[in-house]
Motif scaffolding. Sequence first.
Motif, PDB file in Angstrom:
ATOM      1  N   HIS A 126     -32.628  16.071  16.721  1.00  0.00           N
ATOM      2  CA  HIS A 126     -32.893  16.822  17.950  1.00  0.00           C
ATOM      3  C   HIS A 126     -31.683  17.644  18.374  1.00  0.00           C
ATOM      4  CE1 HIS A 126     -36.437  14.064  19.393  1.00  0.00           C
ATOM      5  NE2 HIS A 126     -36.706  14.750  18.296  1.00  0.00           N
ATOM      6  N   ARG A 129     -31.349  20.634  15.969  1.00  0.00           N
ATOM      7  CA  ARG A 129     -32.417  21.613  16.144  1.00  0.00           C
ATOM      8  C   ARG A 129     -32.265  22.399  17.449  1.00  0.00           C
ATOM      9  NH1 ARG A 129     -37.950  18.855  15.535  1.00  0.00           N
ATOM     10  NH2 ARG A 129     -37.359  18.056  17.570  1.00  0.00           N
ATOM     11  N   THR A 138     -39.436  26.946  10.383  1.00  0.00           N
ATOM     12  CA  THR A 138     -39.545  25.523  10.060  1.00  0.00           C
ATOM     13  C   THR A 138     -38.341  24.761  10.614  1.00  0.00           C
ATOM     14  OG1 THR A 138     -38.402  25.770   7.930  1.00  0.00           O
ATOM     15  CG2 THR A 138     -40.820  26.055   7.946  1.00  0.00           C
ATOM     16  N   ASP A 139     -38.517  23.439  10.778  1.00  0.00           N
ATOM     17  CA  ASP A 139     -37.405  22.582  11.205  1.00  0.00           C
ATOM     18  C   ASP A 139     -36.304  22.562  10.160  1.00  0.00           C
ATOM     19  OD1 ASP A 139     -38.613  21.969  13.565  1.00  0.00           O
ATOM     20  OD2 ASP A 139     -39.389  20.015  12.907  1.00  0.00           O
ATOM     21  N   SER A 140     -36.693  22.656   8.888  1.00  0.00           N
ATOM     22  CA  SER A 140     -35.709  22.644   7.819  1.00  0.00           C
ATOM     23  C   SER A 140     -34.764  23.838   7.933  1.00  0.00           C
ATOM     24  CB  SER A 140     -36.424  22.658   6.464  1.00  0.00           C
ATOM     25  OG  SER A 140     -35.474  22.719   5.406  1.00  0.00           O
ATOM     26  N   VAL A 173     -36.848  17.388   6.160  1.00  0.00           N
ATOM     27  CA  VAL A 173     -36.406  16.754   7.397  1.00  0.00           C
ATOM     28  C   VAL A 173     -36.703  15.256   7.392  1.00  0.00           C
ATOM     29  CG1 VAL A 173     -36.657  16.731   9.908  1.00  0.00           C
ATOM     30  CG2 VAL A 173     -36.681  18.902   8.676  1.00  0.00           C
TER      31      VAL A 173
END
Length: 379
Positions: A126, A129, A138-140, A173
């Motif tokens: 978190h 990010r 994307t989170d990646s 992730v």
Amino acid sequence: MFNNLAIDVALGLIFIYLLYSLLASILQELLARIFNTRARLLTKGLRRMLEDDDHSTELGVFGRFTFFNWIYELGWSVVYFFSPFYRSPFLKKFYAAPAITFLGENSARARPAYLSPKTFSQTIVHLLRSSNNDTYDTDSAALKAALLHNQLLLPPATRAHMEQLFEDAGQDVKQFRILLEDWFNETMTRTSGWYRKQTQTWLLVIGLGIAGSFNVDSIAIARILMKDKTVREQMVQLAASRNPGYTPITDTLIRKNMLHRDSAYYRQDTAIRIFVTDTTLIGVYAQLRNDAGEARNVLGISRQCVQDTSSGRLIIRCGYTHPYQQNGWLILAGWFITALAISLGAPFWFDLLGRVVKFRTTVPPNSTTTNNGQPQQLV
């Protein structure tokens, strides 16, 4: 039934060590709660992970010597006691995250004493990010950019290690979180070892205080038990009567709560673990103090103060009344032996007492049992 001098003397000494080890453990737990040592050691473990916490380079050539490192680290421990986030900006951000902040008990104990690997990895992800102002598909991609631009100001070694973990996870992730949790578990294993060492040190210090204040002189006690049959029998009876009551204290209070190998940091059964209130600890402490007073009365070891007016002035002199306590150096040695025994911990003496009691009540091979249950020697 085995019943000889050596076994009864050993039984009496083991009972004394168990009694005062329990007393020392209760005091150590109360101190741990007052100073919140579990939360402080958890912070120390996280600092080692997230802040490149290595001060040995600041010592120069002296950093090669263990003694100077120990003194230097002791000084930093004092600094971190009063200012836990000194020179630790990322650690402060970690503890400020809602997932961590709301785990604290209250404002006085704002930092949690227990943390799960899942919460740790989730908080790290978190933070990474949310450190990006840009939007990513994307989170990646967001995590990769966060590690690349380092807007969280991660220390160099910590950042490099996270980048390697992210690459090992194939920039996935979920896999990255698994690797973070493995890293956390490995560090917490070391931290649990630090807590056990700290606990043993505290028990040694508290043991010295108890030995001096209660006059628990191992040498004098052993001599009394060997020479006085009446005292020996009374001590054996006291051990037999008190041992069942110490079972829940040792097993539930100490083994499962205070001295569990992972109790200071994380357990899978955290949600159902037994929490012992301070009132319960104080009640157990009062019970053990009463038992200690009874044991001291049986042994007849005490201090006595007398008024001396031979010099024309009132002088109060205090000393030891028992004839086996006339040598001051032997008294100090007896106290030190007691402190070393206490530092072994109550579970050790509880298990040993159980074995000795079982051995003492075992029917010898060359005997049989009569109808009334008493052992009868074979002819």
